[in-house]
Write a protein that holds these residues in place. Structure first.
Motif, PDB file in Angstrom:
ATOM      1  N   LEU A 162      29.285  15.751 -25.654  1.00  0.00           N
ATOM      2  CA  LEU A 162      30.022  15.285 -26.823  1.00  0.00           C
ATOM      3  C   LEU A 162      30.881  14.083 -26.458  1.00  0.00           C
ATOM      4  N   GLY A 163      31.064  13.185 -27.442  1.00  0.00           N
ATOM      5  CA  GLY A 163      31.898  12.008 -27.238  1.00  0.00           C
ATOM      6  C   GLY A 163      33.348  12.288 -27.564  1.00  0.00           C
ATOM      7  N   SER A 164      34.193  11.359 -27.193  1.00  0.00           N
ATOM      8  CA  SER A 164      35.627  11.482 -27.431  1.00  0.00           C
ATOM      9  C   SER A 164      35.934  11.439 -28.921  1.00  0.00           C
ATOM     10  N   THR A 165      36.823  12.305 -29.354  1.00  0.00           N
ATOM     11  CA  THR A 165      37.269  12.336 -30.748  1.00  0.00           C
ATOM     12  C   THR A 165      38.615  11.618 -30.920  1.00  0.00           C
ATOM     13  N   ALA A 166      39.044  10.912 -29.896  1.00  0.00           N
ATOM     14  CA  ALA A 166      40.330  10.217 -29.953  1.00  0.00           C
ATOM     15  C   ALA A 166      40.325   9.150 -31.040  1.00  0.00           C
ATOM     16  N   LYS A 167      41.454   9.028 -31.720  1.00  0.00           N
ATOM     17  CA  LYS A 167      41.612   7.998 -32.743  1.00  0.00           C
ATOM     18  C   LYS A 167      41.656   6.618 -32.095  1.00  0.00           C
ATOM     19  N   VAL A 168      41.161   5.631 -32.848  1.00  0.00           N
ATOM     20  CA  VAL A 168      41.277   4.235 -32.463  1.00  0.00           C
ATOM     21  C   VAL A 168      42.160   3.593 -33.531  1.00  0.00           C
ATOM     22  N   GLY A 169      43.440   3.523 -33.274  1.00  0.00           N
ATOM     23  CA  GLY A 169      44.369   3.006 -34.273  1.00  0.00           C
ATOM     24  C   GLY A 169      44.700   4.056 -35.317  1.00  0.00           C
ATOM     25  N   GLU A 170      45.205   3.590 -36.455  1.00  0.00           N
ATOM     26  CA  GLU A 170      45.542   4.446 -37.587  1.00  0.00           C
ATOM     27  C   GLU A 170      44.433   4.298 -38.621  1.00  0.00           C
ATOM     28  N   SER A 171      43.953   5.417 -39.182  1.00  0.00           N
ATOM     29  CA  SER A 171      42.747   5.369 -40.003  1.00  0.00           C
ATOM     30  C   SER A 171      42.877   6.161 -41.293  1.00  0.00           C
ATOM     31  N   ALA A 172      42.082   5.707 -42.280  1.00  0.00           N
ATOM     32  CA  ALA A 172      42.009   6.389 -43.570  1.00  0.00           C
ATOM     33  C   ALA A 172      40.642   6.134 -44.192  1.00  0.00           C
ATOM     34  N   MET A 173      40.314   6.968 -45.191  1.00  0.00           N
ATOM     35  CA  MET A 173      39.086   6.818 -45.967  1.00  0.00           C
ATOM     36  C   MET A 173      39.452   6.989 -47.438  1.00  0.00           C
ATOM     37  N   LEU A 174      38.943   6.085 -48.269  1.00  0.00           N
ATOM     38  CA  LEU A 174      39.132   6.178 -49.721  1.00  0.00           C
ATOM     39  C   LEU A 174      37.762   6.226 -50.375  1.00  0.00           C
ATOM     40  N   ASN A 175      37.537   7.226 -51.213  1.00  0.00           N
ATOM     41  CA  ASN A 175      36.268   7.356 -51.926  1.00  0.00           C
ATOM     42  C   ASN A 175      36.207   6.399 -53.103  1.00  0.00           C
ATOM     43  N   PHE A 176      34.988   5.933 -53.387  1.00  0.00           N
ATOM     44  CA  PHE A 176      34.712   5.199 -54.612  1.00  0.00           C
ATOM     45  C   PHE A 176      33.944   6.146 -55.513  1.00  0.00           C
ATOM     46  N   LEU A 177      34.519   6.447 -56.654  1.00  0.00           N
ATOM     47  CA  LEU A 177      33.918   7.373 -57.608  1.00  0.00           C
ATOM     48  C   LEU A 177      33.429   6.616 -58.833  1.00  0.00           C
ATOM     49  N   SER A 210      35.645  14.115 -45.732  1.00  0.00           N
ATOM     50  CA  SER A 210      37.012  13.963 -45.224  1.00  0.00           C
ATOM     51  C   SER A 210      37.044  13.446 -43.787  1.00  0.00           C
ATOM     52  N   GLY A 211      35.904  13.484 -43.105  1.00  0.00           N
ATOM     53  CA  GLY A 211      35.817  12.954 -41.739  1.00  0.00           C
ATOM     54  C   GLY A 211      35.160  11.593 -41.664  1.00  0.00           C
ATOM     55  N   HIS A 212      34.890  10.973 -42.806  1.00  0.00           N
ATOM     56  CA  HIS A 212      34.256   9.655 -42.784  1.00  0.00           C
ATOM     57  C   HIS A 212      35.130   8.597 -42.116  1.00  0.00           C
ATOM     58  N   TRP A 213      36.447   8.839 -42.047  1.00  0.00           N
ATOM     59  CA  TRP A 213      37.331   7.900 -41.354  1.00  0.00           C
ATOM     60  C   TRP A 213      36.904   7.724 -39.902  1.00  0.00           C
ATOM     61  N   THR A 214      36.197   8.716 -39.338  1.00  0.00           N
ATOM     62  CA  THR A 214      35.816   8.660 -37.922  1.00  0.00           C
ATOM     63  C   THR A 214      34.787   7.575 -37.633  1.00  0.00           C
ATOM     64  N   ILE A 215      34.101   7.065 -38.663  1.00  0.00           N
ATOM     65  CA  ILE A 215      33.073   6.050 -38.437  1.00  0.00           C
ATOM     66  C   ILE A 215      33.672   4.847 -37.718  1.00  0.00           C
ATOM     67  N   GLU A 216      34.786   4.356 -38.192  1.00  0.00           N
ATOM     68  CA  GLU A 216      35.462   3.247 -37.516  1.00  0.00           C
ATOM     69  C   GLU A 216      36.727   3.689 -36.792  1.00  0.00           C
ATOM     70  N   GLY A 217      37.253   4.871 -37.119  1.00  0.00           N
ATOM     71  CA  GLY A 217      38.567   5.253 -36.632  1.00  0.00           C
ATOM     72  C   GLY A 217      38.618   6.176 -35.437  1.00  0.00           C
ATOM     73  N   ALA A 218      37.468   6.578 -34.906  1.00  0.00           N
ATOM     74  CA  ALA A 218      37.456   7.436 -33.714  1.00  0.00           C
ATOM     75  C   ALA A 218      36.503   6.842 -32.683  1.00  0.00           C
ATOM     76  N   GLU A 219      36.732   7.179 -31.444  1.00  0.00           N
ATOM     77  CA  GLU A 219      35.857   6.655 -30.391  1.00  0.00           C
ATOM     78  C   GLU A 219      34.409   7.066 -30.604  1.00  0.00           C
ATOM     79  N   CYS A 220      34.189   8.278 -31.105  1.00  0.00           N
ATOM     80  CA  CYS A 220      32.839   8.757 -31.407  1.00  0.00           C
ATOM     81  C   CYS A 220      32.901   9.418 -32.782  1.00  0.00           C
ATOM     82  N   SER A 221      32.096   8.956 -33.721  1.00  0.00           N
ATOM     83  CA  SER A 221      32.177   9.459 -35.095  1.00  0.00           C
ATOM     84  C   SER A 221      31.660  10.892 -35.205  1.00  0.00           C
ATOM     85  N   GLN A 222      32.000  11.541 -36.330  1.00  0.00           N
ATOM     86  CA  GLN A 222      31.496  12.890 -36.592  1.00  0.00           C
ATOM     87  C   GLN A 222      29.970  12.885 -36.656  1.00  0.00           C
ATOM     88  N   PHE A 223      29.377  11.811 -37.147  1.00  0.00           N
ATOM     89  CA  PHE A 223      27.923  11.733 -37.252  1.00  0.00           C
ATOM     90  C   PHE A 223      27.283  11.716 -35.866  1.00  0.00           C
TER      91      PHE A 223
END
Length: 168
Positions: free
Chosen positions: A96-111, A71-84
């Motif tokens: 720790l890096g900034s958790t601020a959003k960069v724009g509006e973000s979402a993640m969709l799983n491929f199942l 559920s936090g994979h959106w942070t890869i491109e959508g936050a200044e510093c990703s959860q990883f």
């Protein structure tokens, strides 16, 4: 301690389908209070993902994952510093890096399968993450993250990715 914005998660058949990072969610402070108490009690280091349900204007904890979380994979491109990256920083004792959003973000799983690469990456503001796993029904085999300038663009891109998924 740093907190990412709450995300709204949609599940299909009990599996995470879509996460949309929130902007100024009214329950953010309450979530941070609950999480802080758990972190302090456990003396925890690293990413700790919480899944809450909104119930009667409050929050009920459903799941706690002691790791980075889908559920936090959106942070890869959508936050200044990703959860990883922040997880590695935490366990290495680095700031720790900034958790601020960069724009509006979402993640969709491929199942089960991933739509053709060229179709996914042709969608504006879309980033493909293919896990290299064997395709099996219901298995998370990849995801798309979206980062857009505004909510209207994000909703349009979500619809574009969902259309690809629906086509199989």
């Amino acid at each position: 301690t740093r907190f990412y914005p709450l995300s709204h998660n949609t599940h299909v058949g009990g599996v995470l389908n879509l996460s949309i990072a929130s902007t100024d969610h009214p329950l953010q402070a309450l979530a941070e209070d609950y999480i802080t108490r758990v972190l302090e009690k456990l003396d925890y280091v690293g990413v700790l993902a919480f899944e809450f349900f909104e119930v009667d204007g409050g929050l009920k904890a459903n799941e706690i994952a002691p790791r980075v979380h889908n559920s936090g994979h959106w942070t890869i491109e959508g936050a200044e510093c990703s959860q990883f990256e922040n997880h590695l920083r935490a366990v290495a004792g680095l700031p720790l890096g900034s958790t601020a959003k960069v724009g509006e973000s979402a993640m969709l799983n491929f199942l089960g399968s991933v739509p053709p690469t060229e179709q996914v990456v042709s969608i504006a503001d879309c980033h493909l993450h293919h896990y290299g796993k064997a395709f099996k029904p219901g298995r998370k085999v990849g995801h798309a993250t979206l980062r857009c300038k505004d909510s209207a663009s994000l909703q349009a891109r979500i619809a574009d990715v969902q259309a690809l998924i629906a086509r199989g």
